[in-house]
Scaffold this active site. Sequence first.
Site, PDB file in Angstrom:
ATOM      1  N   LYS A  45     -10.877  -5.357  -4.443  1.00 13.64           N
ATOM      2  CA  LYS A  45     -11.951  -4.383  -4.656  1.00 13.64           C
ATOM      3  C   LYS A  45     -11.405  -2.992  -4.921  1.00 13.64           C
ATOM      4  CE  LYS A  45     -12.569  -4.300   0.335  1.00 13.64           C
ATOM      5  NZ  LYS A  45     -13.220  -4.919   1.437  1.00 13.64           N
TER       6      LYS A  45
ATOM      7  N   LYS B  23       0.821  -1.219   0.000  1.00 18.02           N
ATOM      8  CA  LYS B  23       0.000   0.000   0.000  1.00 18.02           C
ATOM      9  C   LYS B  23       0.849   1.260   0.000  1.00 18.02           C
ATOM     10  CE  LYS B  23      -4.323  -1.860   1.535  1.00 18.02           C
ATOM     11  NZ  LYS B  23      -5.120  -2.330   2.636  1.00 18.02           N
TER      12      LYS B  23
ATOM     13  N   LYS C 268      -3.960 -10.917  -7.009  1.00 19.87           N
ATOM     14  CA  LYS C 268      -5.236 -11.107  -6.294  1.00 19.87           C
ATOM     15  C   LYS C 268      -6.343 -10.208  -6.852  1.00 19.87           C
ATOM     16  CE  LYS C 268      -6.282  -8.971  -2.471  1.00 19.87           C
ATOM     17  NZ  LYS C 268      -6.477  -8.392  -1.141  1.00 19.87           N
TER      18      LYS C 268
HETATM   19  P1  TYM Z   1     -10.963  -6.996   3.557  1.00 19.36           P
HETATM   20  O1  TYM Z   1     -12.136  -6.118   3.800  1.00 19.36           O
HETATM   21  O2  TYM Z   1      -9.877  -6.495   2.693  1.00 19.36           O
HETATM   22  O3  TYM Z   1     -11.418  -8.380   2.952  1.00 19.36           O
HETATM   23  C1  TYM Z   1     -12.466  -9.127   3.560  1.00 19.36           C
HETATM   24  C2  TYM Z   1     -12.225 -10.614   3.421  1.00 19.36           C
HETATM   25  O4  TYM Z   1     -12.191 -10.979   2.038  1.00 19.36           O
HETATM   26  C3  TYM Z   1     -11.028 -11.757   1.784  1.00 19.36           C
HETATM   27  N1  TYM Z   1     -10.611 -11.523   0.396  1.00 19.36           N
HETATM   28  C4  TYM Z   1     -10.419 -12.488  -0.509  1.00 19.36           C
HETATM   29  N2  TYM Z   1     -10.541 -13.826  -0.428  1.00 19.36           N
HETATM   30  C5  TYM Z   1     -10.285 -14.553  -1.560  1.00 19.36           C
HETATM   31  N3  TYM Z   1      -9.903 -13.983  -2.741  1.00 19.36           N
HETATM   32  C6  TYM Z   1      -9.768 -12.649  -2.858  1.00 19.36           C
HETATM   33  N4  TYM Z   1      -9.407 -12.110  -4.012  1.00 19.36           N
HETATM   34  C7  TYM Z   1     -10.031 -11.831  -1.710  1.00 19.36           C
HETATM   35  N5  TYM Z   1     -10.007 -10.497  -1.473  1.00 19.36           N
HETATM   36  C8  TYM Z   1     -10.351 -10.328  -0.187  1.00 19.36           C
HETATM   37  C9  TYM Z   1     -10.001 -11.249   2.782  1.00 19.36           C
HETATM   38  O5  TYM Z   1      -8.967 -12.176   2.996  1.00 19.36           O
HETATM   39  C10 TYM Z   1     -10.877 -11.066   4.012  1.00 19.36           C
HETATM   40  O6  TYM Z   1     -11.058 -12.289   4.685  1.00 19.36           O
HETATM   41  N6  TYM Z   1      -8.281  -6.563   7.677  1.00 19.36           N
HETATM   42  C11 TYM Z   1      -9.414  -7.230   7.133  1.00 19.36           C
HETATM   43  C12 TYM Z   1     -10.687  -6.995   7.937  1.00 19.36           C
HETATM   44  C13 TYM Z   1     -10.538  -7.313   9.386  1.00 19.36           C
HETATM   45  C14 TYM Z   1     -10.418  -8.614   9.948  1.00 19.36           C
HETATM   46  C15 TYM Z   1     -10.298  -8.393  11.352  1.00 19.36           C
HETATM   47  C16 TYM Z   1     -10.403  -9.894   9.398  1.00 19.36           C
HETATM   48  C17 TYM Z   1     -10.508  -6.404  10.393  1.00 19.36           C
HETATM   49  N7  TYM Z   1     -10.352  -7.059  11.593  1.00 19.36           N
HETATM   50  C18 TYM Z   1     -10.158  -9.484  12.229  1.00 19.36           C
HETATM   51  C19 TYM Z   1     -10.277 -10.987  10.296  1.00 19.36           C
HETATM   52  C20 TYM Z   1     -10.154 -10.762  11.685  1.00 19.36           C
HETATM   53  C21 TYM Z   1      -9.630  -6.708   5.718  1.00 19.36           C
HETATM   54  O7  TYM Z   1      -9.229  -5.620   5.394  1.00 19.36           O
HETATM   55  O8  TYM Z   1     -10.367  -7.496   4.946  1.00 19.36           O
END
Ligand code: TYM
Length: 333
Positions: free
Chosen positions: A200, A114, A197
């Site tokens: 979004k 990032k 990957k």
């Molecule tokens: P975030 O919002 O970026 O993504 C949410 C979830 O989606 C999964 N993900 C994917 N899985 C498969 N293929 C992909 N291309 C893909 N893109 C995203 C991510 O792995 C995630 O599970 N930091 C986290 C949010 C968070 C969190 C937590 C997660 C905050 N506190 C505590 C677990 C435990 C995040 O930004 O996810």
Amino acid sequence: MLNKLTVFSAIQPTGNLTIGNYIGALRQWKNIQNKYFCIFSIADLHSLTIYQKPNILNKNILDTLAIFLACGINPSKNIIFIQSHVPQHTQLSWILNYFTYFGELKRMIQFKEKILLLNNNKINIGLFNYPVLMAADILLYQANKIPVGKDQIQHIEMVRNIAIRFNSIYGKIFTIPEKIISSNGSCIMSLLNPLKKMSKSDLNSNNIISLFDSNDIIVKKINNAVTDSNIPPNITYDKIHKPGISNLLSILSNITNNSIQNLEIEFKGKIYSDLKKSVIEHLCIFLNKFRKKYYNYRENKKLLDNIIINGSNQAQKKAKVMLNKVNNIIGLY
Ligand code: TYM
């Protein structure tokens, strides 16, 4: 509920969730909600690491809740809440900062990726200690299992290290969490570059399938998805030699609940355009159904508000107990 293991996971309400978010996270959440005691959060504080227009963020939070419901997450079985509604998250995260090393945070791949996109002077500290807030999210609820996509594995390792370090000083206070990763959907790849990957935040929307893409857009994007020019053009799962085909097989397998092995048999002797046709057909069916449910929930503001209030109350009750325990053990008065 008492003897079930606890699950925690969260998603940032940054809008435009992709089929990757569904397959890597929401689909798993839905599938495990009967087996575990689950707590799912809308990580609004995490989303602030990048400037969010206030009115858009506000709307995205309710959109995300409606997405959870439309994906089959049941609010009467699970706790669903908004992260910022439970102030103990930021309080615990401040304490956990003292058990986290600068060098560790600097090695986080997502941070390194990032900051490449930012001007050196504009790297905010929230982006840097983002995994410490994740640690607070998880450790506050003594979560045993964390269902996430592959991109979060390093963060979960970091959370474990923070908890182990804390416990080694104060005794067995925190449960050490383990990740749950789906076998063939933990990293859905970009359509035009299947070595990257699906994200979004991708600036090129042709790389992603959004949960809100219309049928026409899905047809266009999947037809343009990169395959390969291997001869013979077999439809087999091989991430090294056929990353594009493997990605399409993963997507199809997850939205049809059919195994990759079955799909390989089904597509034996067929050509890539047959696979694409099937992916298009099933994505359209799946997303049309999803959107119908989504709009029903999204229009019911009263229902959404009730879930939010109820979820925050339940989460706060648990979070207060744990934060008090931590405050006491470290000697706060
Ligand atoms: P975030 O919002 O970026 O993504 C949410 C979830 O989606 C999964 N993900 C994917 N899985 C498969 N293929 C992909 N291309 C893909 N893109 C995203 C991510 O792995 C995630 O599970 N930091 C986290 C949010 C968070 C969190 C937590 C997660 C905050 N506190 C505590 C677990 C435990 C995040 O930004 O996810």
